[in-house]
Each structure stands twice: as structure tokens, then as C-alpha cells.
Enzyme design. Sequence first.
Site, PDB file in Angstrom:
ATOM      1  CG  HIS A  35    -102.438 -19.760 -34.471  1.00 49.45           C
ATOM      2  ND1 HIS A  35    -103.046 -19.474 -33.271  1.00 49.45           N
ATOM      3  CD2 HIS A  35    -101.559 -20.760 -34.212  1.00 49.45           C
ATOM      4  CE1 HIS A  35    -102.600 -20.287 -32.348  1.00 49.45           C
ATOM      5  NE2 HIS A  35    -101.680 -21.063 -32.881  1.00 49.45           N
ATOM      6  CG  HIS A  38     -99.451 -17.364 -31.570  1.00 47.16           C
ATOM      7  ND1 HIS A  38     -99.544 -18.210 -32.641  1.00 47.16           N
ATOM      8  CD2 HIS A  38     -98.749 -18.023 -30.621  1.00 47.16           C
ATOM      9  CE1 HIS A  38     -98.911 -19.338 -32.371  1.00 47.16           C
ATOM     10  NE2 HIS A  38     -98.430 -19.260 -31.145  1.00 47.16           N
ATOM     11  CD  GLN A 154     -96.303 -24.003 -22.978  1.00 48.29           C
ATOM     12  OE1 GLN A 154     -95.549 -24.711 -23.613  1.00 48.29           O
ATOM     13  NE2 GLN A 154     -96.913 -22.961 -23.512  1.00 48.29           N
ATOM     14  CB  SER A 187     -98.197 -23.532 -35.163  1.00 49.35           C
ATOM     15  OG  SER A 187     -98.276 -22.339 -34.424  1.00 49.35           O
TER      16      SER A 187
HETATM   17  O1  PAF Z   1     -96.300 -22.623 -26.299  1.00 47.48           O
HETATM   18  C1  PAF Z   1     -95.286 -22.443 -27.026  1.00 47.48           C
HETATM   19  O2  PAF Z   1     -95.367 -21.996 -28.161  1.00 47.48           O
HETATM   20  C2  PAF Z   1     -93.917 -22.813 -26.482  1.00 47.48           C
HETATM   21  O3  PAF Z   1     -93.974 -23.947 -25.682  1.00 47.48           O
HETATM   22  C3  PAF Z   1     -93.244 -21.648 -25.717  1.00 47.48           C
HETATM   23  C4  PAF Z   1     -93.996 -21.269 -24.477  1.00 47.48           C
HETATM   24  C5  PAF Z   1     -93.114 -20.450 -26.644  1.00 47.48           C
HETATM   25  C6  PAF Z   1     -91.832 -22.054 -25.300  1.00 47.48           C
HETATM   26  O4  PAF Z   1     -91.040 -22.385 -26.389  1.00 47.48           O
END
Ligand code: PAF
Length: 282
Positions: A35, A38, A154, A187
Site C-alpha cells: 500500500h 510501503h 518492531q 495491509s
Molecule cells: O513489517 C513487516 O511487514 C514484517 O514484520 C517484516 C519486517 C517484513 C518482516 O517479515
Amino acid sequence: MIPILGTVPEIRAAVAVWKKERMSIGLVPTMGYLHEGHQSLMQRAAGENDRVVVSIFVNPLQFGPHEDLERYPRDMERDVLCCEGAGVHLIFHPRSDIMYPHEFHTTITVNGLTEGLCGKSRPAHFAGVCTVVCKLFNIIAPDKAYFGRKDAQQLAVIRRMTQDLNIPTEIVACPIVREQDGLAKSSRNIYLRPEERKAALALSRSLRLAEQAVADGERDSAILRTVIKTELTTEPLIAIDYIEIVHPVSMRPLRNLAGPALIALAACIGKTRLIDNVAVTA
Ligand code: PAF
């Protein structure tokens, strides 16, 4: 047409050619169903590197046993189009057995930072994320890798991992991209039924109220959490997972704000779990 490579030797060979020519490489790791969030990462990567690789891999290791691995949205054709408009040179799209062959026994655990917030209800999630991201870094050896601030925990965990393991990839954090009405792009938004989509707006709305309260001088985390909770509970479809106010690097809970802080929340709307956050400075 952007080349799509599926094996480690193929991607390593492509990267080796670029490295020989002293080209810089930016990596945007994704799970696909791309999307505008990204796309903003890809565009930033394209502006800062000679070559951009996007990985598209729905990583089974980061999903819990009762989570949405099977129904996680996938649309490779659309993803390729999205990459084409964003300056991407190569897509790495491995199968699961390429990333995790039969004899696979290693996981990477970052302690401390992964225990609170999303780590509480998703105990194996960050080990799965770190393992796949570390593998991608080892396979592609990017100069820079791009992550969205929506997944703030993350981001903090990956920063910690790269520092702790001396991985020579710079982690670049990019702003949250929102729909016009404030919903953070994800997503998983595709799962939301119209009434759930409407209810989900309370997430960003509650964070804006908390942000405003901080701007007005509120420093007490308990009061800020109440501001958010009060707003979220106006929507009966929302089940709150957590509302936390933490230090943006250590992810440790803050009782009072005195400097940078991350106000983060997670909630389920029907079967869909969404997260959102706002960074503030007191
Ligand atoms: O943020 C994400 O889409 C996922 O956690 C990643 C960093 C691609 C790892 O699979």
C-alpha cells in the site's frame, strides 16, 4: 518488468554485480499486499540508494498458532505494479522452504524490548521478525533498510538487533502513512467491514486527543491512557489489547513524560488486530 527472484543464489548473484560496481543498495522488507505506506518506503529508498530491493515474503515464523497466516492478504500482480511505480530494481520473493529449509533450528531473540506491548499477546512474534530480517540482511547485505514507524516496537527491536549483532546496515525509520480520515495504512485494513472501518477511526482519533493533551501540558501517563481509553470505549466494536506510554528506544513504560515518548495502542475490531501510535516529546 522488474525481475522477481526466488532463491538465495540468484539474489546474491544480482547483488554481487551491483556491489562490484560500488552501487549502494536499499532494502524494503515487506510481507506484500503493498500500500502507500510501503510505497513511501520504496520511494525513500530509491532517493537514497543506487539500487532498491523489495522483499515480499509472508513470514510464517512471526505468526502465532491462532493468527491470520493463512488468510493474510496476498496479491503478487498488484504488488509488482506497486513496485514498478516506486523505483524498485528487484523483487525477492522466496518460498517458505527457501527461507526455512527442513533443517532449520535458529531463531533470534531480542530480550526486554519484546516483552511488553505487542510482545505480550504475540509472544513469538518478534523472534520471527528478527530471524527473517536478519536472514534478509545476510542474504542481500543492504547498505540501508527501510521500516515504517507504525510498527514502532518492531523498529526499536530491529535497531537493537542490528546494533547488538554488529550488522552493518543502517536502519531508516519512515513516517506513518495515513488514509485521509486518519486510519493508519495497513495491509490488514482490507479485513475491515464498513462498520468496523468506521469504528477503527477511533484509534487515530484517541491518539490525537492524547497528543493534544501532551501539548496542553499533561505529563501523567495514567491520565493520558484514560483519555485514550475513554475515546476508544465510545466504539462498542473495539476491544482494547493495550494502551502504553513507553520510552521510544527501550520500550520501557513511563509513569510521567519528561522527554521523548511513544504512545502506542493495539485493539481488535472484530477479528482484525490493528496497531497505531504517536511519538510525542514532553
Ligand atoms: O513489517 C513487516 O511487514 C514484517 O514484520 C517484516 C519486517 C517484513 C518482516 O517479515
